[in-house]
Design a protein around this motif. Sequence first.
Motif, short mmCIF file in Angstrom:
data_model
loop_
_atom_site.label_atom_id
_atom_site.label_comp_id
_atom_site.label_asym_id
_atom_site.label_seq_id
_atom_site.Cartn_x
_atom_site.Cartn_y
_atom_site.Cartn_z
N VAL A 115 40.21 33.58 23.02
CA VAL A 115 39.26 34.47 23.69
C VAL A 115 38.69 33.69 24.87
CG1 VAL A 115 38.63 35.79 21.60
CG2 VAL A 115 37.29 33.75 22.23
N THR A 116 38.06 34.38 25.81
CA THR A 116 37.48 33.67 26.95
C THR A 116 36.03 34.09 27.19
OG1 THR A 116 38.19 35.30 28.58
CG2 THR A 116 39.71 33.52 28.16
N GLN A 117 35.29 33.17 27.78
CA GLN A 117 33.93 33.47 28.24
C GLN A 117 34.05 34.54 29.33
OE1 GLN A 117 31.65 29.91 29.19
NE2 GLN A 117 30.49 31.01 30.74
N THR A 118 33.20 35.55 29.28
CA THR A 118 33.37 36.70 30.19
C THR A 118 33.09 36.38 31.65
OG1 THR A 118 31.09 37.44 29.88
CG2 THR A 118 32.73 38.34 28.36
N THR A 119 32.29 35.32 31.91
CA THR A 119 31.88 35.05 33.30
C THR A 119 32.79 34.09 34.04
OG1 THR A 119 30.37 33.38 32.42
CG2 THR A 119 29.43 35.53 32.92
N LEU A 120 33.90 33.70 33.44
CA LEU A 120 34.86 32.84 34.14
C LEU A 120 35.69 33.71 35.08
CD1 LEU A 120 36.14 30.61 31.23
CD2 LEU A 120 34.44 30.05 32.94
N SER A 121 36.43 33.05 35.98
CA SER A 121 37.29 33.84 36.85
C SER A 121 38.69 33.89 36.27
CB SER A 121 37.35 33.21 38.24
OG SER A 121 38.06 31.99 38.18
N VAL A 122 39.42 34.90 36.65
CA VAL A 122 40.80 35.04 36.21
C VAL A 122 41.57 33.79 36.66
CG1 VAL A 122 42.87 36.46 36.37
CG2 VAL A 122 40.63 37.54 36.33
N ASP A 123 41.27 33.31 37.88
CA ASP A 123 41.93 32.10 38.41
C ASP A 123 41.60 30.87 37.55
OD1 ASP A 123 42.62 33.85 40.35
OD2 ASP A 123 41.41 32.98 41.94
N ASP A 124 40.34 30.82 37.07
CA ASP A 124 39.91 29.69 36.23
C ASP A 124 40.73 29.60 34.96
OD1 ASP A 124 37.76 28.60 37.54
OD2 ASP A 124 36.31 29.98 36.68
N ASP A 126 39.50 39.68 28.67
CA ASP A 126 38.09 39.44 28.30
C ASP A 126 37.18 39.23 29.50
OD1 ASP A 126 38.33 39.71 25.62
OD2 ASP A 126 38.54 37.59 25.19
N ILE A 127 37.77 38.80 30.61
CA ILE A 127 36.95 38.57 31.81
C ILE A 127 36.29 39.90 32.17
CG2 ILE A 127 36.97 37.80 34.22
CD1 ILE A 127 38.05 35.58 32.51
N CYS A 128 34.99 39.87 32.41
CA CYS A 128 34.29 41.14 32.60
C CYS A 128 34.60 41.76 33.96
CB CYS A 128 32.81 40.91 32.36
SG CYS A 128 31.76 41.12 33.74
N TYR A 129 34.55 43.08 33.99
CA TYR A 129 34.88 43.83 35.22
C TYR A 129 34.02 43.37 36.40
CZ TYR A 129 30.47 46.34 35.21
OH TYR A 129 29.14 46.60 35.29
N ALA A 130 32.74 43.07 36.13
CA ALA A 130 31.81 42.72 37.21
C ALA A 130 32.15 41.34 37.78
CB ALA A 130 30.37 42.75 36.70
N THR A 131 32.52 40.41 36.89
CA THR A 131 32.92 39.07 37.34
C THR A 131 34.13 39.19 38.26
OG1 THR A 131 32.15 38.08 35.26
CG2 THR A 131 33.70 36.79 36.54
N THR A 132 35.13 39.95 37.80
CA THR A 132 36.36 40.13 38.57
C THR A 132 36.07 40.81 39.91
OG1 THR A 132 37.57 40.33 36.49
CG2 THR A 132 38.70 41.11 38.46
N ASN A 133 35.31 41.90 39.88
CA ASN A 133 35.02 42.65 41.10
C ASN A 133 34.28 41.80 42.13
OD1 ASN A 133 36.19 44.88 39.99
ND2 ASN A 133 34.28 45.98 39.59
N ARG A 134 33.29 41.01 41.68
CA ARG A 134 32.53 40.19 42.61
C ARG A 134 33.41 39.10 43.22
NH1 ARG A 134 30.12 43.02 40.02
NH2 ARG A 134 28.02 43.88 40.18
N GLN A 135 34.32 38.59 42.41
CA GLN A 135 35.24 37.56 42.93
C GLN A 135 36.24 38.14 43.92
OE1 GLN A 135 36.82 35.41 39.60
NE2 GLN A 135 34.82 34.63 39.02
N LYS A 150 37.73 28.24 47.74
CA LYS A 150 39.18 28.29 47.52
C LYS A 150 39.86 29.31 48.43
CE LYS A 150 40.74 27.00 42.93
NZ LYS A 150 40.57 27.44 41.56
N ALA A 151 39.12 30.40 48.73
CA ALA A 151 39.71 31.49 49.51
C ALA A 151 39.61 31.25 51.01
CB ALA A 151 39.05 32.81 49.13
N GLY A 152 39.20 30.04 51.40
CA GLY A 152 39.26 29.71 52.82
C GLY A 152 37.94 29.59 53.55
#
Length: 317
Positions: free
Chosen positions: A168-177, A199-208, A241-243
């Motif tokens: 399982v993963t902590q929800t506030t990590l990034s998919v890249d992490d 498990d990564i939360c929708y809000a974490t993903t969207n903000r990233q 990371k994104a420049g």
Amino acid sequence: MTTKPPLTLYLAAPRGFCAGVDRAIKIVEMALQKWGAPVYVRHEIVHNKYVVDDLREKGAVFVEELEECPDDRPVIFSAHGVPKAVPAEAARREMLYVDATCPLVSKVHIEAERHHENGLQIVMIGHAGHPETIGTMGQLPEGEVLLVETVADVAGLAVRDPGKLAFVTQTTLSVDDTIDIVAALQARFPAIKGPHKEDICYATTNRQEAVKAMAPKADAMLVVGAPNSSNSKRLVEVGAKAGCSYSQLVQRAGDIDWRALEGISSIGITAGASAPEVLVNEVIDAFRERYEVTTEVMETAQENVEFKVPRVMREAS
């Protein structure tokens, strides 16, 4: 009169409060209305000083442990989740408690329990010491959840049975992490079961994702958020990371390092999931005082998620 230099200000959307944070803050406010002050809150309800100070002024008392709470006042558990022992102890003391754990975190807790019932040992990808990690690991008996923070940790894992594992993963990590860690787990333990749904939360993903779209266009980027906020710190890393070579975390407008921003012509601004919009506006106003600002919203997703507050809060007092 000196003319202000021009500045393009990119505003990430979505940014700021997620549904889980919104719900947790609402629970504390409703509890204060329903039961009056003081209402005790175990751990910062969300990781943001401004929010916590505001609730403290309204009568919330923030403590780190349940033993600091009296038996006769309501206690609220933070959005990050708590180990099973905490509500069990509150029930033993016959306390009135409300669990403000984010429903997406609760989903991970339920998943971990289901795997445990099926005889699997669990590997958690997360940050040691973060309240969400402590809460998730505390859903099961000692030794049933093993924590990994890096790819290197995967190599050193001592598991009970390589054929009976789930992660399982902590929800506030990034998919890249997590992508490299997940790959390392699957390479070493081919039978390991992953989450049904990410498990990564929708809000974490969207903000990233919003930051990834914004970062290449901006000379610098500021993330409004708290230093103890995991998702805010991830946004800074994602931006770099994104420049966007200058990517910084600020709690408020007063934290902006203006000297470091000398000569920029564009800036990206976003906010972590526990940062209120009022702080974003404060930062924008600070730029308006110094620059001739043109604002451009960079929207990569629309959010309309809403989580209901627990039934006890909806019942009229």
